[in-house]
Design a protein around this motif. Structure first.
Motif, PDB file in Angstrom:
ATOM      1  N   ARG A 116       0.745  -1.285   0.080  1.00 33.20           N
ATOM      2  CA  ARG A 116       0.239   0.029  -0.024  1.00 33.20           C
ATOM      3  C   ARG A 116       0.955   1.210   0.034  1.00 33.20           C
ATOM      4  NH1 ARG A 116      -4.590  -0.967   4.276  1.00 33.20           N
ATOM      5  NH2 ARG A 116      -6.314  -1.691   2.860  1.00 33.20           N
ATOM      6  N   GLU A 117       1.939   1.202   0.917  1.00 31.29           N
ATOM      7  CA  GLU A 117       2.477   2.302   0.815  1.00 31.29           C
ATOM      8  C   GLU A 117       3.573   2.586  -0.317  1.00 31.29           C
ATOM      9  OE1 GLU A 117       6.436   4.013   3.746  1.00 31.29           O
ATOM     10  OE2 GLU A 117       5.384   2.434   4.331  1.00 31.29           O
ATOM     11  N   HIS A 118       3.833   1.394  -1.027  1.00 31.74           N
ATOM     12  CA  HIS A 118       4.886   1.747  -2.051  1.00 31.74           C
ATOM     13  C   HIS A 118       4.240   1.648  -3.363  1.00 31.74           C
ATOM     14  CE1 HIS A 118       7.759   0.821   1.125  1.00 31.74           C
ATOM     15  NE2 HIS A 118       8.552   1.540   0.442  1.00 31.74           N
ATOM     16  N   LEU A 119       3.270   0.925  -3.370  1.00 32.74           N
ATOM     17  CA  LEU A 119       2.605   0.611  -5.185  1.00 32.74           C
ATOM     18  C   LEU A 119       1.010   1.174  -4.971  1.00 32.74           C
ATOM     19  CD1 LEU A 119       3.886  -2.893  -5.737  1.00 32.74           C
ATOM     20  CD2 LEU A 119       4.912  -0.596  -6.615  1.00 32.74           C
ATOM     21  N   GLY A 120       0.506   1.502  -3.719  1.00 37.57           N
ATOM     22  CA  GLY A 120      -1.042   1.751  -3.637  1.00 37.57           C
ATOM     23  C   GLY A 120      -1.776   0.427  -3.572  1.00 37.57           C
ATOM     24  N   SER A 121      -2.971   0.813  -3.190  1.00 40.08           N
ATOM     25  CA  SER A 121      -4.153  -0.245  -3.072  1.00 40.08           C
ATOM     26  C   SER A 121      -4.565  -0.770  -4.327  1.00 40.08           C
ATOM     27  CB  SER A 121      -5.219   0.271  -2.289  1.00 40.08           C
ATOM     28  OG  SER A 121      -4.870   0.518  -0.870  1.00 40.08           O
ATOM     29  N   GLY A 122      -4.446  -0.019  -5.370  1.00 38.42           N
ATOM     30  CA  GLY A 122      -4.846  -0.568  -6.812  1.00 38.42           C
ATOM     31  C   GLY A 122      -3.926  -1.502  -7.295  1.00 38.42           C
ATOM     32  N   PHE A 123      -3.032  -1.879  -6.573  1.00 37.48           N
ATOM     33  CA  PHE A 123      -1.717  -2.979  -7.178  1.00 37.48           C
ATOM     34  C   PHE A 123      -2.765  -4.394  -6.936  1.00 37.48           C
ATOM     35  CE2 PHE A 123       1.086  -6.211  -5.906  1.00 37.48           C
ATOM     36  CZ  PHE A 123       1.618  -6.481  -7.222  1.00 37.48           C
ATOM     37  N   PHE A 124      -3.287  -4.441  -5.700  1.00 35.06           N
ATOM     38  CA  PHE A 124      -4.057  -5.757  -5.462  1.00 35.06           C
ATOM     39  C   PHE A 124      -5.162  -6.152  -6.638  1.00 35.06           C
ATOM     40  CE2 PHE A 124      -2.624  -4.058  -1.147  1.00 35.06           C
ATOM     41  CZ  PHE A 124      -2.017  -5.060  -1.023  1.00 35.06           C
ATOM     42  N   THR A 125      -5.994  -5.027  -6.936  1.00 34.23           N
ATOM     43  CA  THR A 125      -6.959  -5.321  -7.930  1.00 34.23           C
ATOM     44  C   THR A 125      -6.115  -5.622  -9.472  1.00 34.23           C
ATOM     45  OG1 THR A 125      -8.380  -3.778  -6.760  1.00 34.23           O
ATOM     46  CG2 THR A 125      -9.029  -4.098  -9.053  1.00 34.23           C
ATOM     47  N   PHE A 126      -5.239  -4.815  -9.691  1.00 34.03           N
ATOM     48  CA  PHE A 126      -4.454  -4.845 -10.686  1.00 34.03           C
ATOM     49  C   PHE A 126      -3.749  -6.487 -10.859  1.00 34.03           C
ATOM     50  CE2 PHE A 126      -0.445  -4.828 -13.118  1.00 34.03           C
ATOM     51  CZ  PHE A 126      -0.943  -4.426 -14.534  1.00 34.03           C
ATOM     52  N   PHE A 127      -3.129  -6.811  -9.952  1.00 36.30           N
ATOM     53  CA  PHE A 127      -2.657  -8.080  -9.825  1.00 36.30           C
ATOM     54  C   PHE A 127      -3.519  -9.372 -10.127  1.00 36.30           C
ATOM     55  CE2 PHE A 127      -1.109 -11.946  -7.321  1.00 36.30           C
ATOM     56  CZ  PHE A 127       0.088 -12.066  -7.830  1.00 36.30           C
ATOM     57  N   VAL A 128      -4.666  -9.214  -9.325  1.00 33.70           N
ATOM     58  CA  VAL A 128      -5.652 -10.317  -9.409  1.00 33.70           C
ATOM     59  C   VAL A 128      -6.358 -10.251 -10.939  1.00 33.70           C
ATOM     60  CG1 VAL A 128      -8.067 -11.087  -8.625  1.00 33.70           C
ATOM     61  CG2 VAL A 128      -6.151 -10.340  -7.001  1.00 33.70           C
ATOM     62  N   ALA A 129      -6.687  -8.972 -11.518  1.00 33.05           N
ATOM     63  CA  ALA A 129      -7.207  -9.030 -12.937  1.00 33.05           C
ATOM     64  C   ALA A 129      -6.270  -9.712 -13.994  1.00 33.05           C
ATOM     65  CB  ALA A 129      -7.646  -7.606 -13.026  1.00 33.05           C
ATOM     66  N   VAL A 130      -5.068  -9.138 -13.856  1.00 34.55           N
ATOM     67  CA  VAL A 130      -4.017  -9.735 -14.583  1.00 34.55           C
ATOM     68  C   VAL A 130      -3.962 -11.271 -14.520  1.00 34.55           C
ATOM     69  CG1 VAL A 130      -1.522  -9.838 -15.286  1.00 34.55           C
ATOM     70  CG2 VAL A 130      -2.820  -7.587 -14.911  1.00 34.55           C
ATOM     71  N   SER A 131      -3.723 -11.765 -13.601  1.00 32.47           N
ATOM     72  CA  SER A 131      -3.718 -13.146 -12.840  1.00 32.47           C
ATOM     73  C   SER A 131      -4.943 -14.163 -13.663  1.00 32.47           C
ATOM     74  CB  SER A 131      -3.828 -13.609 -11.376  1.00 32.47           C
ATOM     75  OG  SER A 131      -2.593 -12.916 -10.885  1.00 32.47           O
ATOM     76  N   ALA A 132      -6.088 -13.380 -13.525  1.00 31.81           N
ATOM     77  CA  ALA A 132      -7.253 -14.131 -14.083  1.00 31.81           C
ATOM     78  C   ALA A 132      -7.231 -14.105 -15.531  1.00 31.81           C
ATOM     79  CB  ALA A 132      -8.615 -13.206 -13.672  1.00 31.81           C
ATOM     80  N   PHE A 133      -6.926 -13.227 -16.123  1.00 34.37           N
ATOM     81  CA  PHE A 133      -6.947 -13.212 -17.801  1.00 34.37           C
ATOM     82  C   PHE A 133      -5.729 -13.986 -18.275  1.00 34.37           C
ATOM     83  CE2 PHE A 133     -10.075  -9.745 -17.524  1.00 34.37           C
ATOM     84  CZ  PHE A 133     -10.759  -9.892 -18.419  1.00 34.37           C
ATOM     85  N   LEU A 134      -4.721 -14.270 -17.354  1.00 29.70           N
ATOM     86  CA  LEU A 134      -3.644 -14.778 -17.703  1.00 29.70           C
ATOM     87  C   LEU A 134      -4.125 -16.317 -17.732  1.00 29.70           C
ATOM     88  CD1 LEU A 134      -0.288 -13.311 -16.321  1.00 29.70           C
ATOM     89  CD2 LEU A 134      -0.923 -13.467 -18.973  1.00 29.70           C
ATOM     90  N   ALA A 135      -4.716 -16.647 -16.664  1.00 23.13           N
ATOM     91  CA  ALA A 135      -5.056 -18.052 -16.358  1.00 23.13           C
ATOM     92  C   ALA A 135      -6.104 -18.519 -17.635  1.00 23.13           C
ATOM     93  CB  ALA A 135      -5.825 -18.187 -15.097  1.00 23.13           C
ATOM     94  N   ALA A 136      -6.972 -17.645 -17.840  1.00 18.39           N
ATOM     95  CA  ALA A 136      -7.858 -17.614 -18.913  1.00 18.39           C
ATOM     96  C   ALA A 136      -7.210 -18.077 -20.253  1.00 18.39           C
ATOM     97  CB  ALA A 136      -8.986 -16.700 -19.168  1.00 18.39           C
ATOM     98  N   ALA A 137      -6.295 -17.177 -20.455  1.00 17.49           N
ATOM     99  CA  ALA A 137      -5.495 -17.276 -21.807  1.00 17.49           C
ATOM    100  C   ALA A 137      -4.791 -18.665 -21.813  1.00 17.49           C
ATOM    101  CB  ALA A 137      -4.588 -16.108 -21.980  1.00 17.49           C
TER     102      ALA A 137
END
Length: 517
Positions: A138-159
């Motif tokens: 949260r301090e270094h990357l912001g809370s949005g990193f968690f959402t971005f990481f999960v979104a990327v992981s989901a679409f990579l798994a689907a791909a």
């Protein structure tokens, strides 16, 4: 590789294979018998099973019904002249597909189970350190990193799934995989409104779901595997929450169990509807149903136990059982579940409380004058933790809940003031307005005696700016169970466990009857 069967075995049912240690993971449709001269071996293909067993997933059914007739009529002749010969089942996987889910796992079953066990142990072991890691990100990357990481992981798994199954693409499978990935992204963004880091559950338990499927596929080849994995993964999620309950600074949360369940279930839906492994086919038999009943009984029983672990019970056994003295339900983190009451009107504004309406009114009258200075003294956010240590939900639920409502009101008022005109600003003002309304209506005497009450101008501004068109339920004490009492939940879950155990018994009797006939 071949596995030996006793010479006088009549037919190769799953029970016989288990009894004699056969590996059920790679049976082809051929029975191999050494020829009578000992110079080699010849194959006897089962005529009745040939067509069915071209689809390897149906081999068990074919063996049960076709091998019975074949061996009864053939073995007597062969063994009469070959008393020292043995019969083998060829276990080479001749129909293995190009994709890993189309064939049985190549590693040993124990190794397949080692992966989910290791992953679960890793999740449990990192529980004490997760909060530090979350704060660092949260301090270094912001809370949005968690959402971005999960979104990327989901679409990579689907791909990855789409690429692996590219030789048998269909519109339905593509739609399922991409749709599930989009659903995970949507759910992650929804969590970002509160605690964005909670979305990591979809990655953690999605991976666990995948590993459990591989482990279960050694023994389960019908559709029940998807349910078995979901139940087992949810059970491990409950154990994870129990570890958090025992860990300093972490909490038991039924909402996290629900998140874990969704993560495991979504992966299994993706496997069943999107990937459609050739390894899995057919409706469950009696033995599979029995397994599901037993797994369900364990999981439901464990959840029922957690729902009975109320603060008053924790106090009793924490003081009487050696080694559990560190569990103190007066500290909010060591509360597993609580029961309470729903107040207000669900169509307009409502909130949950540990106290009944009469208890709220009585506490407001008796505690207002003496405790108002305490609310003022601990108003600063830096003193909040000290306030919680002194006025816990058990020690003084009235003062505790008043403080949380007041804190929530002020936090959302500050958020609203930082935003320009817009829907988000109106939503923040609505939260602040309704929290102040709850305070004035139910904790009014305490609020009026303190310096934290709103002026008429503040109330008028909040009401003007707020969007009050939607019903509001306070997030304070949202975890309280208000629809059932502890006794009712005990009866409900006891009945469910008893029904599942009875179902397991019925399935076992039915399976034995089927084998006997």
């Amino acid at each position: 590789m071949t596995d030996r069967l006793p010479r006088f075995c009549k037919y190769a049912t799953p029970m016989v294979r288990t009894k004699f240690g056969l590996k059920a993971r790679g049976l082809s449709h051929r029975i191999v018998i050494p020829n009578h001269e000992g110079s080699g071996q010849f194959d006897l293909t089962l005529a009745g099973a040939s067509a069915a067993t071209k689809n390897r997933a149906k081999v068990n059914t074919a063996l049960r019904f076709d091998v019975r007739f074949f061996l009864i009529t053939t073995l007597a002749k062969l063994t009469s002249t070959q008393s020292d010969q043995m019969i083998y089942l060829d276990t080479r996987d001749e129909t293995a597909g190009f994709f890993m889910f189309d064939s049985a796992p190549k590693e040993r079953e124990a190794l397949s189970w080692a992966f989910p066990v290791f992953w679960s142990a890793l999740l449990f072991a990192t529980v004490p350190h997760v909060r530090d890691g979350v704060n660092f990100i949260r301090e270094h990357l912001g809370s949005g990193f968690f959402t971005f990481f999960v979104a990327v992981s989901a679409f990579l798994a689907a791909a990855a799934a789409l690429y692996a199954t590219r030789q048998r693409w269909s519109l339905a499978s593509c739609a399922w995989l991409l749709g599930l990935a989009a659903l995970v992204v949507y759910l992650s963004f929804d969590l970002a409104k509160g605690s964005a880091e909670e979305a990591i559950h979809y990655v953690q338990y999605g991976m666990l779901s995948f590993l459990l499927f591989r482990a279960f596929s050694h023994r389960i080849r019908d559709y029940s595997i998807y349910v078995a994995v979901t139940v087992t993964g949810t059970f491990l999620g409950m154990v994870d929450e129990t570890v958090q309950w025992l860990t300093s600074g972490r909490y038991f949360d039924l909402r996290d169990i629900w998140l874990n369940f969704k993560a495991v279930a979504l992966v299994q839906i993706g496997l069943a509807a999107g990937i459609q492994p050739k390894l899995i086919s057919g409706f469950p038999g009696w033995e599979s149903l029995r397994r599901l009943c037993l797994l369900g009984a364990v999981s439901v029983g464990y959840l029922g136990f957690c729902l009975q672990n109320t603060p008053d019970r924790i106090i009793r056994y924490a003081h009487s059982v050696p080694g559990l003295g560190f569990i103190d339900p007066n500290q909010d983190q060591h509360i597993m579940v609580e029961y309470g009451h729903l107040h207000g009107n669900p169509d307009t504004v409502s909130f949950r409380s540990r106290m009944t309406g009469e208890e709220l009114r009585r506490s407001a009258a008796f505690q207002a004058e003496g405790n108002a200075p305490n609310i003022d003294h601990y108003n600063e956010r830096e003193k909040h933790e000290k306030f919680m240590d002194i006025y816990s939900p058990l020690a003084n639920p009235f003062l505790y809940e008043a403080r949380i409502h007041q804190l929530r009101r002020d936090v959302y008022l500050k958020r609203a003031m930082k935003h320009e005109a817009g829907a988000e600003r109106a939503e923040y003002f609505a939260t602040a307005y309704w929290e102040n309304y709850i305070l004035e209506k139910n904790f009014g005497d305490l609020l009026h005696e303190s310096s934290l009450r709103w002026s008429p101008e503040q109330k008028a501004k909040a009401r003007t700016e707020a969007d009050l068109s939607e019903p509001y339920e306070s997030g304070v004490s949202r975890h309280l169970i208000v629809n059932y009492s502890p006794r009712q939940t005990a009866l409900i879950f006891s009945g469910m466990v008893a029904a599942l155990l009875f179902g397991a018994f019925i399935c076992r009797r039915a399976s034995q009857t089927t084998l006997a006939t």
